[in-house]
Design a protein around this motif. Structure first.
Motif, PDB file in Angstrom:
ATOM      1  N   LEU A  38       0.771  -1.031   0.149  1.00 40.24           N
ATOM      2  CA  LEU A  38      -0.257   0.087   0.202  1.00 40.24           C
ATOM      3  C   LEU A  38       0.792   1.249  -0.405  1.00 40.24           C
ATOM      4  O   LEU A  38       0.421   2.204  -0.898  1.00 40.24           O
ATOM      5  N   VAL A  39       1.636   0.768   0.869  1.00 37.81           N
ATOM      6  CA  VAL A  39       3.045   2.519   0.466  1.00 37.81           C
ATOM      7  C   VAL A  39       3.043   2.542  -0.555  1.00 37.81           C
ATOM      8  O   VAL A  39       3.486   3.634  -1.154  1.00 37.81           O
ATOM      9  N   GLN A  40       3.897   1.632  -1.386  1.00 34.58           N
ATOM     10  CA  GLN A  40       4.495   1.189  -3.408  1.00 34.58           C
ATOM     11  C   GLN A  40       3.022   2.282  -3.692  1.00 34.58           C
ATOM     12  O   GLN A  40       3.061   2.729  -4.381  1.00 34.58           O
ATOM     13  N   ALA A  41       1.683   1.500  -3.523  1.00 35.41           N
ATOM     14  CA  ALA A  41       0.724   2.008  -4.151  1.00 35.41           C
ATOM     15  C   ALA A  41       0.587   3.997  -4.535  1.00 35.41           C
ATOM     16  O   ALA A  41      -0.327   4.033  -5.623  1.00 35.41           O
ATOM     17  N   GLY A  42       1.167   4.297  -3.311  1.00 38.86           N
ATOM     18  CA  GLY A  42       0.799   5.524  -2.844  1.00 38.86           C
ATOM     19  C   GLY A  42      -0.875   6.115  -2.433  1.00 38.86           C
ATOM     20  O   GLY A  42      -1.316   5.301  -1.849  1.00 38.86           O
ATOM     21  N   ALA A  87      -5.655   2.176   1.335  1.00 31.36           N
ATOM     22  CA  ALA A  87      -4.250   3.128   1.559  1.00 31.36           C
ATOM     23  C   ALA A  87      -3.805   3.513   2.489  1.00 31.36           C
ATOM     24  O   ALA A  87      -4.458   2.940   3.810  1.00 31.36           O
ATOM     25  N   ALA A  88      -2.209   3.191   2.367  1.00 30.47           N
ATOM     26  CA  ALA A  88      -1.155   3.652   3.421  1.00 30.47           C
ATOM     27  C   ALA A  88      -1.868   5.115   4.119  1.00 30.47           C
ATOM     28  O   ALA A  88      -2.089   6.140   3.772  1.00 30.47           O
ATOM     29  N   ASN A  89      -1.693   4.822   5.365  1.00 34.50           N
ATOM     30  CA  ASN A  89      -2.333   6.159   6.249  1.00 34.50           C
ATOM     31  C   ASN A  89      -0.701   6.507   6.659  1.00 34.50           C
ATOM     32  O   ASN A  89       0.168   6.218   7.565  1.00 34.50           O
ATOM     33  N   TYR A  90      -0.074   7.505   5.554  1.00 37.52           N
ATOM     34  CA  TYR A  90       1.553   8.089   5.862  1.00 37.52           C
ATOM     35  C   TYR A  90       1.349   9.055   6.948  1.00 37.52           C
ATOM     36  O   TYR A  90       2.326   9.306   7.932  1.00 37.52           O
ATOM     37  N   ALA A  91       0.458   9.584   7.387  1.00 38.20           N
ATOM     38  CA  ALA A  91       0.112  10.018   8.866  1.00 38.20           C
ATOM     39  C   ALA A  91       0.417   9.186   9.738  1.00 38.20           C
ATOM     40  O   ALA A  91       1.371   9.565  10.921  1.00 38.20           O
ATOM     41  N   GLY A  92      -0.375   8.412   9.536  1.00 39.85           N
ATOM     42  CA  GLY A  92      -0.245   7.027  10.774  1.00 39.85           C
ATOM     43  C   GLY A  92       1.229   6.625  10.721  1.00 39.85           C
ATOM     44  O   GLY A  92       2.051   6.592  11.503  1.00 39.85           O
ATOM     45  N   MET A  93       2.150   6.102   9.473  1.00 39.77           N
ATOM     46  CA  MET A  93       3.506   5.661   9.575  1.00 39.77           C
ATOM     47  C   MET A  93       4.315   7.008  10.241  1.00 39.77           C
ATOM     48  O   MET A  93       5.561   6.510  10.928  1.00 39.77           O
ATOM     49  N   GLY A  95       4.337   9.425  11.716  1.00 39.49           N
ATOM     50  CA  GLY A  95       3.710   9.237  13.551  1.00 39.49           C
ATOM     51  C   GLY A  95       4.720   8.919  14.038  1.00 39.49           C
ATOM     52  O   GLY A  95       5.290   8.765  15.327  1.00 39.49           O
ATOM     53  N   LEU A  96       4.460   7.410  13.686  1.00 38.33           N
ATOM     54  CA  LEU A  96       4.995   5.922  14.311  1.00 38.33           C
ATOM     55  C   LEU A  96       6.812   5.983  13.662  1.00 38.33           C
ATOM     56  O   LEU A  96       7.481   6.211  15.294  1.00 38.33           O
ATOM     57  N   LEU A  97       7.136   6.954  13.242  1.00 39.35           N
ATOM     58  CA  LEU A  97       8.216   6.823  12.729  1.00 39.35           C
ATOM     59  C   LEU A  97       8.784   7.855  13.025  1.00 39.35           C
ATOM     60  O   LEU A  97      10.237   7.915  14.118  1.00 39.35           O
ATOM     61  N   ALA A  98       8.347   9.342  13.646  1.00 38.70           N
ATOM     62  CA  ALA A  98       8.666  10.179  14.311  1.00 38.70           C
ATOM     63  C   ALA A  98       9.008   9.909  15.572  1.00 38.70           C
ATOM     64  O   ALA A  98       9.738  10.175  16.549  1.00 38.70           O
ATOM     65  N   PHE A  99       7.975   8.318  16.352  1.00 41.14           N
ATOM     66  CA  PHE A  99       7.851   8.274  17.872  1.00 41.14           C
ATOM     67  C   PHE A  99       9.558   7.496  18.731  1.00 41.14           C
ATOM     68  O   PHE A  99       9.832   7.687  18.921  1.00 41.14           O
ATOM     69  N   LEU A 100       9.728   6.704  16.766  1.00 44.15           N
ATOM     70  CA  LEU A 100      10.883   5.746  16.538  1.00 44.15           C
ATOM     71  C   LEU A 100      12.087   6.824  16.791  1.00 44.15           C
ATOM     72  O   LEU A 100      12.742   6.351  17.825  1.00 44.15           O
ATOM     73  N   THR A 101      11.935   7.817  16.129  1.00 42.36           N
ATOM     74  CA  THR A 101      13.632   9.088  15.821  1.00 42.36           C
ATOM     75  C   THR A 101      13.315   9.854  17.165  1.00 42.36           C
ATOM     76  O   THR A 101      14.563  11.091  17.170  1.00 42.36           O
ATOM     77  N   GLU A 102      12.457   9.879  17.786  1.00 40.19           N
ATOM     78  CA  GLU A 102      12.423  11.137  19.088  1.00 40.19           C
ATOM     79  C   GLU A 102      12.976  12.125  18.982  1.00 40.19           C
ATOM     80  O   GLU A 102      13.881  13.207  19.680  1.00 40.19           O
ATOM     81  N   ASN A 103      14.042  11.150  20.311  1.00 33.57           N
ATOM     82  CA  ASN A 103      15.862  10.908  21.086  1.00 33.57           C
ATOM     83  C   ASN A 103      16.698  11.031  20.581  1.00 33.57           C
ATOM     84  O   ASN A 103      17.412  10.519  21.156  1.00 33.57           O
ATOM     85  N   CYS A 104      16.419  10.234  18.556  1.00 34.15           N
ATOM     86  CA  CYS A 104      18.024   9.864  18.324  1.00 34.15           C
ATOM     87  C   CYS A 104      18.788  10.758  18.227  1.00 34.15           C
ATOM     88  O   CYS A 104      18.894  11.727  18.032  1.00 34.15           O
TER      89      CYS A 104
END
Length: 124
Positions: A38-42, A87-93, A95-104
């Motif tokens: 779904l990410v690839q599909a846009g 469809a992929a929920n890019y905001a959700g994706m 948000g998860l990436l931001a959470f994982l890298t917040e204090n990187c």
């Protein structure tokens, strides 16, 4: 033809509970494959039947996997006639990436796009 899109949860900072739910949803081979497709599909997404065909997943199994991904706020669904388009929920994706890298790296540049590469999978 008008689409009736399900609303995604607004993009607020993720809680630990929401991040765990998203990671748990992706921690299954079929769901990860669906999400990546779904990410690839846009943003246009894909009909459930096309997803099932592309990944050779039985429709009943696919329905379960899509429900889990939607519950984790990683996909959205919209009606287009008699079909449901996922469809992929890019905001959700994101948000998860931001959470994982917040204090990187204490703010160092190691987390900037294009500065890191993941090791390729090796088979033994």
């Amino acid at each position: 033809m008008e689409n009736e899109k399900t609303s995604a949860v607004p993009s607020a900072p993720l809680t630990s509970t929401a991040a765990i739910a998203a990671l748990a949803a992706l921690a299954q081979e079929s769901r990860l494959a669906v999400f990546r497709l779904l990410v690839q599909a846009g943003p246009e997404g894909m009909a459930a039947t096309k997803i099932a065909e592309a990944l050779a997943i039985a429709p009943s199994s696919l329905s379960f996997h899509l429900k889990e991904l939607a519950h984790a706020n990683l996909v959205t669904a919209s009606k287009a006639g008699r079909s449901i388009i996922y469809a992929a929920n890019y905001a959700g994706m994101n948000g998860l990436l931001a959470f994982l890298t917040e204090n990187c790296c204490a703010g160092a540049s190691c987390c900037l796009p294009g500065t890191t590469t993941l090791p390729k999978e090796t088979t033994t």
